[in-house]
Design an enzyme around this catalytic site. Structure first.
Site, PDB file in Angstrom:
ATOM      1  N   HIS A 116       0.816  -1.229   0.000  1.00 32.91           N
ATOM      2  CA  HIS A 116       0.000   0.000   0.000  1.00 32.91           C
ATOM      3  C   HIS A 116       0.844   1.271   0.000  1.00 32.91           C
ATOM      4  O   HIS A 116       0.303   2.372   0.009  1.00 32.91           O
ATOM      5  CB  HIS A 116      -0.940   0.003   1.214  1.00 32.91           C
TER       6      HIS A 116
ATOM      7  N   ASP B 127       3.604   9.498  -1.250  1.00 31.19           N
ATOM      8  CA  ASP B 127       2.448   8.728  -0.778  1.00 31.19           C
ATOM      9  C   ASP B 127       2.156   7.622  -1.782  1.00 31.19           C
ATOM     10  O   ASP B 127       2.164   7.878  -2.997  1.00 31.19           O
ATOM     11  CB  ASP B 127       1.225   9.672  -0.672  1.00 31.19           C
TER      12      ASP B 127
HETATM   13  P1  ADP Z   1      -2.706   6.566   4.629  1.00 33.76           P
HETATM   14  O1  ADP Z   1      -2.963   5.237   4.014  1.00 33.76           O
HETATM   15  O2  ADP Z   1      -1.276   6.976   4.613  1.00 33.76           O
HETATM   16  O3  ADP Z   1      -3.309   6.724   5.980  1.00 33.76           O
HETATM   17  P2  ADP Z   1      -4.745   7.537   2.764  1.00 33.76           P
HETATM   18  O4  ADP Z   1      -5.091   8.917   2.357  1.00 33.76           O
HETATM   19  O5  ADP Z   1      -4.558   6.587   1.637  1.00 33.76           O
HETATM   20  O6  ADP Z   1      -3.455   7.645   3.697  1.00 33.76           O
HETATM   21  O7  ADP Z   1      -5.876   6.929   3.684  1.00 33.76           O
HETATM   22  C1  ADP Z   1      -6.293   7.573   4.849  1.00 33.76           C
HETATM   23  C2  ADP Z   1      -7.670   7.048   5.258  1.00 33.76           C
HETATM   24  O8  ADP Z   1      -7.883   7.390   6.635  1.00 33.76           O
HETATM   25  C3  ADP Z   1      -8.783   7.676   4.460  1.00 33.76           C
HETATM   26  O9  ADP Z   1      -9.781   6.713   4.201  1.00 33.76           O
HETATM   27  C4  ADP Z   1      -9.318   8.779   5.375  1.00 33.76           C
HETATM   28  O10 ADP Z   1     -10.707   9.004   5.239  1.00 33.76           O
HETATM   29  C5  ADP Z   1      -9.026   8.238   6.765  1.00 33.76           C
HETATM   30  N1  ADP Z   1      -8.672   9.365   7.651  1.00 33.76           N
HETATM   31  C6  ADP Z   1      -7.574  10.136   7.575  1.00 33.76           C
HETATM   32  N2  ADP Z   1      -7.602  11.108   8.511  1.00 33.76           N
HETATM   33  C7  ADP Z   1      -8.752  10.942   9.185  1.00 33.76           C
HETATM   34  C8  ADP Z   1      -9.368  11.629  10.270  1.00 33.76           C
HETATM   35  N3  ADP Z   1      -8.794  12.669  10.875  1.00 33.76           N
HETATM   36  N4  ADP Z   1     -10.556  11.174  10.712  1.00 33.76           N
HETATM   37  C9  ADP Z   1     -11.135  10.112  10.117  1.00 33.76           C
HETATM   38  N5  ADP Z   1     -10.611   9.432   9.095  1.00 33.76           N
HETATM   39  C10 ADP Z   1      -9.434   9.833   8.636  1.00 33.76           C
HETATM   40  C1  G6P Z   2      -0.920   3.249   5.874  1.00 35.52           C
HETATM   41  C2  G6P Z   2      -0.349   1.859   5.763  1.00 35.52           C
HETATM   42  C3  G6P Z   2      -1.255   0.866   6.491  1.00 35.52           C
HETATM   43  C4  G6P Z   2      -1.476   1.316   7.925  1.00 35.52           C
HETATM   44  C5  G6P Z   2      -2.006   2.747   7.958  1.00 35.52           C
HETATM   45  C6  G6P Z   2      -2.179   3.284   9.372  1.00 35.52           C
HETATM   46  O1  G6P Z   2      -2.152   3.250   5.253  1.00 35.52           O
HETATM   47  O2  G6P Z   2      -0.216   1.501   4.401  1.00 35.52           O
HETATM   48  O3  G6P Z   2      -0.691  -0.422   6.484  1.00 35.52           O
HETATM   49  O4  G6P Z   2      -2.383   0.457   8.593  1.00 35.52           O
HETATM   50  O5  G6P Z   2      -1.101   3.592   7.255  1.00 35.52           O
HETATM   51  O6  G6P Z   2      -0.992   3.128  10.115  1.00 35.52           O
HETATM   52  P1  G6P Z   2      -0.898   2.222  11.421  1.00 35.52           P
HETATM   53  O7  G6P Z   2       0.565   2.181  11.745  1.00 35.52           O
HETATM   54  O8  G6P Z   2      -1.714   2.946  12.455  1.00 35.52           O
HETATM   55  O9  G6P Z   2      -1.465   0.883  11.129  1.00 35.52           O
END
Ligand code: ADP
Ligand code: G6P
Length: 491
Positions: free
Chosen positions: A188, A389
């Site tokens: 991911h 990202d």
């Molecule tokens: P990452 O995988 O690095 O966390 P992404 O943008 O691909 O980044 O995914 C983040 C997910 O987490 C999204 O589905 C988003 O809606 C959720 N998310 C991020 N910040 C918040 C927040 N403050 N409150 C609720 N959901 C969140």
């Molecule tokens: C990214 C990674 C996921 C991970 C998520 C939240 O989306 O690709 O594998 O679960 O971040 O991070 P955390 O360390 O809280 O699982």
């Protein structure tokens, strides 16, 4: 299907009475994979976010008011992996978050290489592999036609950088037990170029672990090519760059770009129902992220500050709403970032705030799905400017929720997978603060017809390439999906 990931789609917490309850986890992996497992009636092997001391204590069912896709995951479909807390800490915080996360995001200076963390990563991966094999045996036992008939072969889908060794052990154990299964892996996050990847002292083992799968998936072709390149240069594998194939251990492993999508229609529905939560007097620029240094949050605040300096007409008319969900709070880099953000928000607000207006509204916490959909819907700009990202789902969720006419504008970094595919967004290099400020200004002053045109294209693409499409593409790449075309061929 058996899904294996470090994190289950919920974390367990204890309420005041000591009873276990579920809380939804944040992050791209969980958002994307939860609907797949729930709709496909699959099993999920993962860590429940808490160290359970009583081996007989079981996973609770979800709260009846839970509306997230995770709610449909019954406790008998969850296999919780239990690992000694010290080993887990070293594996998760030490190896995954202090080494792989920065390295794979091409930020090697932030990585701390320690042999001890690697050794615990090996132990933890073995534990995940063993739990998966136990789950696999139970699946095969309950469907005794499976292996013998050679049909309906169980599919094991291993996720992300936490589990890059597990697949190979799963394969070996399944072979020893005489159980047929197919193995897929999806990363991911970005897969870095060879020059960065080889900084990791045990990089060969990582590649061998991933090559235990039949198919390895990444978000975009660049990451696939980096992986193929590393297999050739580290391990001396024969590779086919055009068809993305790697020969290893007498097998041919397929490598595939599978750009992840979101449950588009669900976000539209949420946006249609969500009550209004933002004031209409100001235009809102929205940021939604885990509080992570890869997300470019400090650069983003500085760009907004520069906008207010260069274009004072936006003062009192525009606010930046930044929602940052706490993440990996045991890791120093994340603690430092929290402090830096608090100071920067304070400084910028101190500099520009008037009796009627604060330039930055900063929420440090998770928000509910309803509220999130309302923020996405009612903001004028979605500002998605990571330094690096894998994909970034927030950019996609923002466009899904842009149901108002005229719509807002998406700004996205070219260093996110989303920047590669969401062509009609304004592309913004987050490193150059003054140009970034100019791009925000351009978005704030963009004519309505251009906004409509761009947003229509963006929404159309994300609706077509939603999370169901992603799952189908994965199954097709695994050879586990019979498509209409296949029927036509057979016919
Ligand atoms: P990452 O995988 O690095 O966390 P992404 O943008 O691909 O980044 O995914 C983040 C997910 O987490 C999204 O589905 C988003 O809606 C959720 N998310 C991020 N910040 C918040 C927040 N403050 N409150 C609720 N959901 C969140
Ligand atoms: C990214 C990674 C996921 C991970 C998520 C939240 O989306 O690709 O594998 O679960 O971040 O991070 P955390 O360390 O809280 O699982």
């Amino acid at each position: 299907m058996i899904v294996v990931s470090n994190r289950l789609p919920f974390v367990l917490k204890r309420n005041k009475d000591g009873k276990l309850i579920r809380k939804a986890s944040a992050g791209g992996l969980v958002t994307a994979v939860a609907p797949v497992v729930v709709n496909g009636n699959g099993l999920w092997v993962g860590w429940p976010g808490i160290h359970l001391e009583d081996p007989l204590e079981s996973i609770p069912e979800s709260d009846p008011n839970d509306i997230t896709p995770t709610a449909g995951l019954k406790s008998n479909k969850v296999v919780s992996v239990r690992i000694d807390p010290k080993i887990f800490d070293s594996y998760y915080n030490g190896c995954c978050n202090e080494i792989f996360w920065p390295l794979f995001h091409s930020m090697p200076d932030r990585a701390t290489f320690k042999g001890e963390h690697w050794r615990n990563y090996v132990i933890a991966n073995k534990e995940f592999a063993d739990c998966t094999i136990t789950a696999l045996k139970s699946v095969v036992k309950s469907d005794n036609t499976t292996a013998s008939a050679g049909q309906n072969i169980p599919l094991i889908w291993v996720h992300d950088y936490h589990l890059m060794l597990a697949a190979n052990w799963i394969r070996q154990s399944a072979e020893e037990e005489g159980i047929a299964c197919k193995l897929g892996f999806f990363l991911h996050i970005p897969f870095p170029p060879w020059d960065i990847f080889r900084l990791f002292p045990w990089s060969d083992e990582i590649l061998q672990g991933m090559l235990g799968c039949d198919m390895v998936g990444f978000h975009i072709t660049d990451y696939c090519l980096n992986f193929v390149d590393c297999c050739q240069r580290n391990l001396g594998c024969r590779v086919d760059r055009k068809n993305l194939l790697v020969e290893h251990g007498g097998r041919t492993v397929r490598v595939r770009p599978l750009p992840i999508g979101i449950p588009f229609d669900r976000f539209v529905e949420l946006a249609e129902k969500a009550p209004k939560v933002l004031s209409t007097t100001q235009k809102i620029i929205l940021g939604v992220d885990r509080l992570d240094y890869t997300k470019g949050l400090v650069h983003r605040l500085r760009a907004f500050e520069s906008l207010l300096e260069k274009h004072p007409e936006h003062k009192e008319n525009v606010s930046l709403l930044q929602i940052a969900v706490p993440s990996r709070t045991d890791v120093k880099e994340y603690q430092d970032l929290k402090e830096e953000m608090d100071q920067l928000v304070g400084r910028i607000n101190g500099r520009f705030t008037t009796p009627n207006w604060s330039p930055i509204r900063y929420i440090y916490g998770a928000v509910s799905q309803d509220e999130l959909a309302a923020f996405y819907r009612d903001s004028a700009i979605g500002l998605v400017t990571p330094l690096r990202d894998g994909m970034n789902l927030v950019a996609k969720e923002f466009v899904a929720c842009q149901i108002n006419t005229p719509p807002g504008v998406l700004i996205v970094s070219p260093f996110a997978g989303a920047g590669e595919t969401m062509h009609e967004a304004l592309i913004c290099n987050p490193y150059e603060i003054t140009s970034a400020a100019e791009i925000i200004h351009r978005a704030l002053t963009m004519p309505e017809d251009e906004r409509i045109l761009r947003m229509n294209y963006l929404r159309r693409r994300e609706k077509l390439n939603d999370v169901n499409y992603w799952t189908r593409s994965f199954l097709a790449a695994m050879g586990s999906l019979v498509t209409q075309d296949d029927h036509d061929d057979i016919g």
